[in-house]
Design an enzyme around this catalytic site. Structure first.
Site, PDB file in Angstrom:
ATOM      1  N   THR A  96       0.624  44.753  34.790  1.00 16.93           N
ATOM      2  CA  THR A  96      -0.457  43.963  35.578  1.00 16.93           C
ATOM      3  C   THR A  96      -1.835  44.755  35.748  1.00 16.93           C
ATOM      4  OG1 THR A  96       1.690  43.533  37.091  1.00 16.93           O
ATOM      5  CG2 THR A  96      -0.473  43.482  38.289  1.00 16.93           C
ATOM      6  N   GLY A 139       0.226  55.187  41.476  1.00 20.44           N
ATOM      7  CA  GLY A 139       1.885  55.319  41.542  1.00 20.44           C
ATOM      8  C   GLY A 139       2.252  56.845  41.137  1.00 20.44           C
ATOM      9  N   SER A 152      -4.339  54.961  44.624  1.00 21.67           N
ATOM     10  CA  SER A 152      -3.817  53.598  44.816  1.00 21.67           C
ATOM     11  C   SER A 152      -4.613  52.319  45.233  1.00 21.67           C
ATOM     12  CB  SER A 152      -2.467  53.565  45.890  1.00 21.67           C
ATOM     13  OG  SER A 152      -3.047  53.646  47.044  1.00 21.67           O
ATOM     14  N   CYS A 153      -4.257  51.113  45.285  1.00 22.37           N
ATOM     15  CA  CYS A 153      -5.114  49.906  45.919  1.00 22.37           C
ATOM     16  C   CYS A 153      -5.412  50.498  47.435  1.00 22.37           C
ATOM     17  CB  CYS A 153      -4.462  48.721  45.563  1.00 22.37           C
ATOM     18  SG  CYS A 153      -2.652  48.754  46.114  1.00 22.37           S
ATOM     19  N   GLY A 205      -2.754  56.931  54.077  1.00 17.79           N
ATOM     20  CA  GLY A 205      -3.838  57.633  54.677  1.00 17.79           C
ATOM     21  C   GLY A 205      -4.052  58.957  54.053  1.00 17.79           C
ATOM     22  N   HIS A 258      -2.785  43.071  50.561  1.00 18.97           N
ATOM     23  CA  HIS A 258      -2.456  43.995  51.899  1.00 18.97           C
ATOM     24  C   HIS A 258      -3.441  43.582  52.873  1.00 18.97           C
ATOM     25  CE1 HIS A 258       0.022  46.180  49.063  1.00 18.97           C
ATOM     26  NE2 HIS A 258      -0.884  46.580  48.190  1.00 18.97           N
TER      27      HIS A 258
HETATM   28  P1  NAD Z   1       3.851  46.939  35.921  1.00 17.19           P
HETATM   29  O1  NAD Z   1       5.346  46.933  35.824  1.00 17.19           O
HETATM   30  O2  NAD Z   1       3.435  45.573  35.828  1.00 17.19           O
HETATM   31  O3  NAD Z   1       3.482  47.325  34.287  1.00 17.19           O
HETATM   32  C1  NAD Z   1       3.834  48.702  33.762  1.00 17.19           C
HETATM   33  C2  NAD Z   1       3.644  48.466  32.153  1.00 17.19           C
HETATM   34  O4  NAD Z   1       3.858  49.781  31.754  1.00 17.19           O
HETATM   35  C3  NAD Z   1       4.788  47.545  31.532  1.00 17.19           C
HETATM   36  O5  NAD Z   1       4.023  46.861  30.625  1.00 17.19           O
HETATM   37  C4  NAD Z   1       6.007  48.264  31.207  1.00 17.19           C
HETATM   38  O6  NAD Z   1       6.579  47.547  30.195  1.00 17.19           O
HETATM   39  C5  NAD Z   1       5.000  49.557  30.734  1.00 17.19           C
HETATM   40  N1  NAD Z   1       5.839  50.712  30.577  1.00 17.19           N
HETATM   41  C6  NAD Z   1       7.133  51.072  30.851  1.00 17.19           C
HETATM   42  N2  NAD Z   1       7.225  52.294  30.612  1.00 17.19           N
HETATM   43  C7  NAD Z   1       6.393  52.933  29.997  1.00 17.19           C
HETATM   44  C8  NAD Z   1       6.273  54.077  29.451  1.00 17.19           C
HETATM   45  N3  NAD Z   1       6.920  55.130  29.559  1.00 17.19           N
HETATM   46  N4  NAD Z   1       4.878  54.371  28.885  1.00 17.19           N
HETATM   47  C9  NAD Z   1       4.111  53.377  29.159  1.00 17.19           C
HETATM   48  N5  NAD Z   1       4.139  52.253  29.398  1.00 17.19           N
HETATM   49  C10 NAD Z   1       5.260  51.756  30.087  1.00 17.19           C
HETATM   50  O7  NAD Z   1       3.051  48.017  36.723  1.00 17.19           O
HETATM   51  P2  NAD Z   1       1.900  48.033  37.223  1.00 17.19           P
HETATM   52  O8  NAD Z   1       1.794  47.208  38.566  1.00 17.19           O
HETATM   53  O9  NAD Z   1       0.690  47.539  36.406  1.00 17.19           O
HETATM   54  O10 NAD Z   1       1.496  49.285  37.964  1.00 17.19           O
HETATM   55  C11 NAD Z   1       0.855  50.573  36.910  1.00 17.19           C
HETATM   56  C12 NAD Z   1       0.488  51.610  37.499  1.00 17.19           C
HETATM   57  O11 NAD Z   1      -0.695  51.058  38.442  1.00 17.19           O
HETATM   58  C13 NAD Z   1       1.422  52.200  38.941  1.00 17.19           C
HETATM   59  O12 NAD Z   1       0.869  53.620  38.909  1.00 17.19           O
HETATM   60  C14 NAD Z   1       1.173  51.620  39.996  1.00 17.19           C
HETATM   61  O13 NAD Z   1       1.651  52.305  41.237  1.00 17.19           O
HETATM   62  C15 NAD Z   1      -0.434  51.580  40.118  1.00 17.19           C
HETATM   63  N6  NAD Z   1      -0.713  50.432  40.813  1.00 17.19           N
HETATM   64  C16 NAD Z   1      -0.399  49.237  40.774  1.00 17.19           C
HETATM   65  C17 NAD Z   1      -1.055  48.234  41.583  1.00 17.19           C
HETATM   66  C18 NAD Z   1      -0.544  46.650  41.655  1.00 17.19           C
HETATM   67  O14 NAD Z   1      -0.899  46.113  42.547  1.00 17.19           O
HETATM   68  N7  NAD Z   1       0.443  46.342  40.772  1.00 17.19           N
HETATM   69  C19 NAD Z   1      -2.194  48.496  42.376  1.00 17.19           C
HETATM   70  C20 NAD Z   1      -2.728  49.831  42.160  1.00 17.19           C
HETATM   71  C21 NAD Z   1      -2.205  50.571  41.684  1.00 17.19           C
END
Ligand code: NAD
Length: 346
Positions: free
Chosen positions: A13, A114, A143-144, A198, A223
């Site tokens: 994502t 995360g 984070s977001c 926070g 959110h």
């Molecule tokens: P996601 O699950 O959509 O994507 C994660 C990707 O990483 C997947 O393609 C997965 O296959 C891959 N992956 C799995 N294990 C791995 C490894 N060991 N090394 C490298 N890649 C690996 O997750 P996301 O929502 O994109 O979240 C990624 C980070 O961004 C997290 O830390 C999350 O907390 C943070 N985040 C997410 C959002 C959101 O709204 N989705 C917003 C802000 C921050």
């Protein structure tokens, strides 16, 4: 100047959005993205012509890509060997296992919200601490939710010189593309009190005193934050001047809800889709003008966060900070946004 070579480890994502945002800039390039295994996300990387790598160096896993007719350029080590900086977009709490790989490869690294602040000892959001991140080896884009809080609170803090904040995060239960999480018919309080959101603001702006509660609700699209901020005496602000302050703040959109019939997150996201950015993203924090009110020294307001996208431009600015190529956060933000955003006012 040579373009900064950026690797994206984890093309999910956040990773796919970061890759496109990097690709849109004229001072950096995507040298590769990783997937754990051949899956539908690989098709997107191929379509965008991003070199595809495996998150692992194991021969068996690398060859599983070609068995599914994807050209895989190698394992993570191969990708790191040609990168200046890696953006770790792996799932939360997974990234920590990758830190030593980045350090061993001698590349700069950026983790996502995360992961815990302690992993890097340094966190980032452009308006709060770009300077502190200049030339650092690695950082974590918060984070977001933390990004959203910082966007509206940092300018207020900088005007007033102190802020005491209580807020409630009304969190979406899952990302739109996620079918595993819930609740689907309940409101779930986060029983870890205060929630981490926070206090996480204090990793980028320790001067802001802030606590939060969080509840998860059955929606996938945004959110909402309900924020109460106590300003110091003699702050000299009014509700109108606070709204003007936000209107002059990058990546904050302030709009009338009632007048525009933008009274819920559904309409805000429909407006975002009208704007026509990729994935219908809204990188800005949305503040309801008619939901902000200063009562004495206490400010009340609501804001909405597009969880998958507000952190994307922050990753681009963080790359420039770590690489030491832009010391002024406003210049970096303007450059980033000009490349990825087309905003028109309704
Ligand atoms: P996601 O699950 O959509 O994507 C994660 C990707 O990483 C997947 O393609 C997965 O296959 C891959 N992956 C799995 N294990 C791995 C490894 N060991 N090394 C490298 N890649 C690996 O997750 P996301 O929502 O994109 O979240 C990624 C980070 O961004 C997290 O830390 C999350 O907390 C943070 N985040 C997410 C959002 C959101 O709204 N989705 C917003 C802000 C921050």
């Amino acid at each position: 100047m040579n373009a900064i070579k950026v690797a994206i480890n984890g093309y999910g994502t956040i990773g796919k959005r970061v890759a496109d945002a990097v690709d849109a800039q004229d001072d950096m390039e995507v040298v590769g993205v990783t997937k754990t295994a051949p899956s539908f996300g690989c098709n997107l990387a191929v379509k965008k012509e991003f070199p595809l790598y495996c998150t692992s160096d194991e021969t068996k896993r690398i060859s599983s890509f070609s068995e599914s007719h994807f050209e895989c350029c190698g394992g993570l080590s191969n990708l790191l060997s040609i990168a200046d900086v890696v953006i770790d977009c792996s799932p939360g709490n997974v990234g920590s296992d990758n830190l030593s790989k980045y350090q061993d490869a001698g590349v700069k690294y950026i983790f996502q919200g995360g992961e815990k602040h302690e992993l890097t000892g340094l966190s980032y959001t452009s308006s709060a601490n770009h300077t502190e991140n200049l030339n650092a080896e690695g950082s974590r884009v918060v984070s977001c939710n933390t990004t959203g809080l910082a966007r509206t609170l940092v300018p207020l803090y900088e005007y007033c010189g102190s802020l005491n904040v209580e807020c409630t995060m009304i969190r979406r239960a899952a990302d739109p593309g996620d079918s595993k999480k819930g609740p689907i018919n309940a409101i779930k309080p986060v029983l870890k009190v205060p929630s981490h959101h926070g206090p996480d603001v204090m990793t980028v702006k320790p001067e802001i005193v802030i606590n939060s509660l969080a509840v998860a609700v059955p929606t996938t699209i945004m959110h909402v934050h309900a924020i109460v901020a106590d300003l110091p005496e003699n702050h000299g602000l009014t509700t109108e001047s606070i709204v003007d302050l936000w209107k002059g703040t990058p990546r904050v959109v302030v709009m009338h809800g009632g007048g525009n019939r933008l009274t819920t997150t559904a309409e805000v996201m429909e407006m975002a889709r009208d704007i026509g950015r990729k994935w219908g993203d809204l990188h800005e924090i949305f503040v309801w003008e008619d939901g902000a009110k200063l009562v004495g020294d206490r400010l009340y307001y609501f804001q909405a966060i597009h969880q998958e996208s507000d952190v994307i431009p922050e990753n681009i600015d963080c790359i420039r900070a770590l690489m030491g190529v832009e010391s002024d956060w406003r210049s970096s933000v303007a450059k980033t946004d000009a490349a990825i955003s087309r905003y028109y006012s309704l």
